[in-house]
Design an enzyme around this catalytic site. Structure first.
Site, mmCIF file in Angstrom:
data_model
loop_
_atom_site.group_PDB
_atom_site.id
_atom_site.type_symbol
_atom_site.label_atom_id
_atom_site.label_comp_id
_atom_site.label_asym_id
_atom_site.label_seq_id
_atom_site.Cartn_x
_atom_site.Cartn_y
_atom_site.Cartn_z
ATOM 1 N N GLU A 1 34.550 40.614 28.223
ATOM 2 C CA GLU A 1 34.609 40.945 27.006
ATOM 3 C C GLU A 1 33.527 41.162 25.879
ATOM 4 O OE1 GLU A 1 37.881 38.872 25.179
ATOM 5 O OE2 GLU A 1 37.890 39.649 23.387
ATOM 6 N N ASN B 1 49.825 34.660 30.984
ATOM 7 C CA ASN B 1 48.892 33.707 31.270
ATOM 8 C C ASN B 1 48.719 32.417 30.737
ATOM 9 O OD1 ASN B 1 47.776 36.055 32.587
ATOM 10 N ND2 ASN B 1 45.942 36.244 30.935
ATOM 11 N N SER C 1 49.289 40.108 36.910
ATOM 12 C CA SER C 1 48.979 41.656 36.710
ATOM 13 C C SER C 1 50.082 42.102 35.707
ATOM 14 C CB SER C 1 49.309 42.372 38.181
ATOM 15 O OG SER C 1 50.682 41.952 38.495
ATOM 16 N N TYR C 2 50.006 43.578 35.443
ATOM 17 C CA TYR C 2 50.857 43.950 34.450
ATOM 18 C C TYR C 2 52.383 44.053 34.940
ATOM 19 C CZ TYR C 2 47.370 44.818 30.808
ATOM 20 O OH TYR C 2 46.493 44.440 30.048
ATOM 21 N N GLU C 3 52.488 44.138 36.196
ATOM 22 C CA GLU C 3 53.780 44.256 36.857
ATOM 23 C C GLU C 3 54.467 42.768 36.731
ATOM 24 O OE1 GLU C 3 51.136 45.005 38.435
ATOM 25 O OE2 GLU C 3 51.318 47.461 38.710
ATOM 26 N N ALA C 4 53.573 41.647 36.783
ATOM 27 C CA ALA C 4 54.176 40.422 36.549
ATOM 28 C C ALA C 4 54.610 40.228 35.121
ATOM 29 C CB ALA C 4 53.195 39.580 37.059
#
Length: 893
Positions: free
Chosen positions: A421, A372, A362-365
């Site tokens: 995507e 990734n 996640s963006y918090e991580a």
DNA sequence: ATCCTCCCCTAC
DNA sequence: TAAGGTAGGGGAGGAT
């Protein structure tokens, strides 16, 4: 979301729930038609019958014969009280279908080889607890919920099968069952599963994130192909989004295509940290926290395996990396200091020792430096309270499918990149809608978010590069417009390694040449770049760093290779085990080739071998460690998809390498130089089909078995159809003289076209076509001026061009358009005649599809000469329409 | 020049 | 524990 059901013909897109629904329906139809009853006499399973690919198999011999005929691995993938379905799909696919129980190939093959009658008890004994997939059986009557998974796709209630079995077996057998399965269980705890185990491949693929990512990506590429091919698509829903947009009442500055380079609007759309977002749908309590998707639970210390030498192994990785950079940049190795992802991994038994990879975070991580692909150990060091969630490939698929269908409502000008995507050419769509780019983006993202519960980001630009860079800027959960007025300044500060196609090696190389940003690279000459990076790569970079991208979107993709590889858990004792694995992997490859309907000429074996100085026990559990890679290939005289040929070749290559099987760490088989099974290599212009009449015949006989029994197409002499002379002769356009003027009617060969019925093929094709009445109503078309096309069974008479089945005609046309040659008069003649014949046979529904197909293709070619062809053909069609119906065919402009 | 094989690189 | 797959593009260098 009606599309899920409508648009899923049996088109090779197997790894999907929609496909399963179709399959189920088909089977149930058979079942209720009484086929099921005789199955009850099956001697394969006591009271249970087997279907293979939808066919009933009453005996072991017949099953054996079918296996020989179709090849592949057979799995039982659904079981109810009455029947079992087996399939030769790869069992990873089968498992993907949220199915139930997978019978391992070895079990079936062993039993068949031994000429034994299989029974269900044997299966229970055979399976072991770890490889056992979820039980998800249906029952009639009393609901005993055994499973929590996937009720959505399985409308049936559930039965506890084990109880049923023990009722019918005596105590002695029951206790045997228990003993054996607990023995297997015990064994599994002691010894790690390696590729020697017959279940290994399926279990591994089932758990492999990379496998799922690539398989899903391929699925969606195919999906877009199929949508474009099969639809005479009408964009009913465009008006809906327009309404939404108007209701947004957004007065911000409106961007249109004139604001973008080349007057084109290319959109790039990408889900934000896809796996995490999907996982969080069921775990709202984790929102806003650092979250990662990984196999590892995190935090638990492991006992140290003997023989592991992480320091040595990691140093080897690092050295290799340094060596590459040094070579690329021409700097001595001592001067290079690089960071690798093994840097902050400690020993196995430490708190930060996990080598499980993070698939998505996640963006918090990310804010804490996690990315990734990072190992869990390193990530925990950066963020000790990192939350982990497991994979759920079923869910990813469902969300991805929703994403694709949402976009496909509006346009099919989609280039699929991966499951989450894609690039979309919105130029035409937005012209049609007459709304601004920003409003469209807002409405679209909102729609996706509400349908999937996951955020996505979109970027817009005048080409694919700009769109893509814009998406990066837009993330997370945003949109960004790289309009032509800001492109130059924007691109100037873009980091070179953010350019698509510039990875680790290239960016190291560029850095060593003194460049880190696009702006800086703009000062370099094209020749210089080409000298250092190669012709194509150099040129590409030269364009990219200026924000140029000459590559158009590619909507239709052609598969060029099929491969399967396993670089995990490969630990052989001897050559027998190695060759046995090669055999299994060949089966997997063959199975995939069947799925894609291709054969290949060139077989490549890839081997990963433990490097000489690498520790025998790998740092990562069951990983491949530090390896040398060998690729060897053989080219066959003719293309094959035969499992024995493939096995033979790979074993022969493998033997030649003379490698100690104990040192092998990874194996892959790849087939290239592919040929399609269906289409004979139809590359050139249409008249090749005249020359090669025999091949046409072969095609025909091949297809005969699919036809209903009462089909007499081969035998009946068709009634000679008189060509209706158009009331109005077409004017002569440019170079193309009207063929009709010269030949008056179709070429002699075409009279062979029988006016036969091939209804099941056609009906299949007709499934899911939108109602034309609605479309035209939407568009405000006046009915009386046009014939409104509606599928009617009696209209469907014609089989196809020159006896080619209907679906081949499109392939033929496509080959023609793709031939890259000037259209020839005789071909135009032929097509016009064929279409007029369709009018005469009142086969307008298919004619409509064909015309639209032609128009779409010709639009893609975008060449004047082809537009002339189109104009001419359509005129011929309309003349015939007027002659037959007194009306024109409605063609959606 | 052009092809082929074996590799490397990149992307998801 | 861990599940390091798969497809495509392209370059180096040798064969033709």
């Amino acid at each position: 979301m009606h599309r899920r059901d409508e648009k899923f013909p049996d088109n090779g897109f197997e790894a999907w729930g929609g496909y399963m629904q179709a399959k189920k329906a088909k089977l149930e139809e058979q079942f209720s038609a009484g086929i099921g009853k005789e199955c009850k006499q099956s001697n394969l399973f006591n009271g249970i019958s087997i279907y293979v690919n939808g066919f009933t198999i009453p005996s072991a011999d017949e099953l054996k014969e079918l296996m020989a005929k179709y090849g592949g691995v057979y799995h039982v993938y659904q079981r109810s009280e009455d029947f079992i379905i087996a399939s030769n799909l790869p069992d990873t696919k089968v498992k993907n279908m949220s199915l139930t129980k997978v019978v391992k190939p070895q079990w079936i093959t062993d039993s068949i080889n031994a000429q034994r009658v299989l029974d269900y008890k044997e299966y229970l004994l055979y399976r072991n607890s770890k490889s056992q997939a979820r039980l998800n059986f249906k029952q009639i009557g009393n609901v005993d919920v055994l499973t929590k998974s996937k009720e959505k796709f399985d409308p049936y209630p559930i039965v506890h099968v084990e109880n049923k079995i023990s009722e019918t077996t005596n105590d002695q057998e029951c206790s045997n069952n228990k003993n054996i399965s607990s023995e297997i269980h015990k064994k599994n705890e002691d010894i790690a599963k390696t590729a020697v185990d017959p279940n290994f491949i399926s279990e591994f693929y089932n758990n492999s994130r990379l496998h799922h990512i690539s398989q899903l990506g391929a699925c969606f590429k195919q999906y877009v192909n199929d949508l474009r091919d099969n639809s005479n698509f009408s964009f009913i829903t465009r008006s809906n989004i327009k309404k939404t947009i108007l209701s947004l009442n957004n007065f911000s500055n409106k961007l249109t295509k004139t604001d973008f380079h080349n007057g084109k609007i290319i959109m790039h759309i990408d889900m934000d940290c896809f796996f995490v977002s999907v996982g969080l749908r069921k775990r709202p309590e984790l929102r806003g926290k650092p979250v990662a998707v990984t196999h590892s639970k995190g935090g638990q210390r492991q006992s140290k395996r003997s023989g592991v030498d992480r320091i040595t192994e990691f140093n080897l990785y690092k050295q290799k990396q340094v060596k590459k950079v040094s070579k690329a940049a021409g700097i001595p190795e001592e001067d290079i200091e690089i960071e690798t992802r093994v840097d902050s991994i400690s020993e196995e038994d430490s708190q930060f020792g996990s080598m499980s990879e993070i698939a998505s975070c996640s963006y918090e991580a990310r804010a804490k430096g996690i990315s990734n692909g990072m190992f869990m150990g390193a990530a925990l060091r950066l963020c000790p309270d990192l939350q982990t969630i497991p994979y759920d490939f079923e869910e990813y698929k469902e969300v991805a499918y929703t994403l694709y269908n949402t976009i496909a409502q509006y346009t099919l000008d989609i280039e699929a990149v991966s499951c989450d995507e894609m690039y979309v050419d919105c130029t035409e769509l937005l012209d049609d809608l007459n709304v601004s780019v920003n409003d469209f983006a807002t409405a679209l993202r909102e729609e996706i978010k509400s349908k999937t519960g996951c955020p996505c980001s979109t970027g817009f630009g005048g080409n694919r590069l700009q769109a893509r860079l814009a998406t990066k800027q837009a993330k997370p959960d945003g949109q960004f417009f790289l309009t032509s007025d800001i492109v130059d300044s924007f691109i100037f500060s873009v980091n070179l390694k953010d350019l698509p196609g510039v990875g680790r090696q290239t960016s190291h190389k560029l850095e060593s040449l003194g460049h880190q940003t696009c702006g800086s690279l703009q000062s370099v000459s094209r020749n210089f770049l080409q000298k250092h990076l190669g012709n194509k790569t150099g040129l590409q970079l030269y364009d990219q760093c200026r924000g140029h991208d000459p590559n158009p979107l590619v909507y239709q993709t052609v598969r060029k290779s099929v491969s399967a590889e396993v670089n995990y858990g490969i630990r052989f004792e001897n050559n027998v085990q190695c060759e046995d694995f090669l055999r299994q992997l060949s089966i997997e490859v063959q199975s995939r080739m069947q799925q894609f309907k291709v054969m290949g000429k060139c077989i490549t074996l890839k081997l990963m071998i433990r490097a000489e100085n690498a520790p025998v026990e790998t740092a990562k559990f069951m990983g491949h460690g530090f390896c040398d890679v060998i690729n060897k290939s053989t080219t066959l005289p003719t293309a094959t998809n035969d499992v024995t040929t493939i096995t033979k070749e790979v074993i022969s290559i493998c033997r030649k390498q003379n490698i100690d099987p104990k040192e092998m760490r990874g194996i892959g088989i790849q087939l290239t130089k592919l040929e399609s099974i269906n289409t004979k290599p139809v590359k050139r212009s249409i008249d090749k089909f005249f020359i090669n009449k025999t091949s046409v015949k072969t095609e025909k006989t091949k297809l005969d078995f699919q036809k209903p029994e009462n089909d007499t197409s081969v035998l009946t002499t068709p009634k000679k159809q008189n060509i209706i002379s158009p009331k109005k002769q077409s004017p002569i356009i440019g170079k193309i003289k009207s063929p009709i003027l010269k030949t008056k009617g179709r070429p002699p060969k075409s009279t062979k076209v029988p006016a036969s019925t091939s209804q099941n093929l056609i009906n299949k094709f007709l499934q899911g076509q939108p109602l034309f009445d609605e479309v035209s109503a939407n568009k405000g078309i006046k009915r009386e001026e046009y014939v409104i096309v509606k599928p009617k069974q009696e209209e469907i008479k014609q089989e196809g061009l020159l006896g080619l089945p209907w679906d081949k005609v499109r392939e033929l046309l496509r080959a023609w358009f793709d031939s890259g040659q000037m259209p020839k008069l005789c071909d135009i003649n032929l097509i016009s005649a064929y279409m007029r014949e369709m009018v005469i046979n009142k086969n307008i529904h298919k004619l409509y599809i064909l015309v639209n197909f032609m128009r779409r293709r010709i639009k893609e070619i975008n060449d004047d000469i082809w537009y002339e062809v189109q104009e001419h053909v359509i005129e011929e069609v309309q003349n015939a329409m007027i002659a037959v119906y007194g009306k024109k065919l409605w063609i959606n402009d």
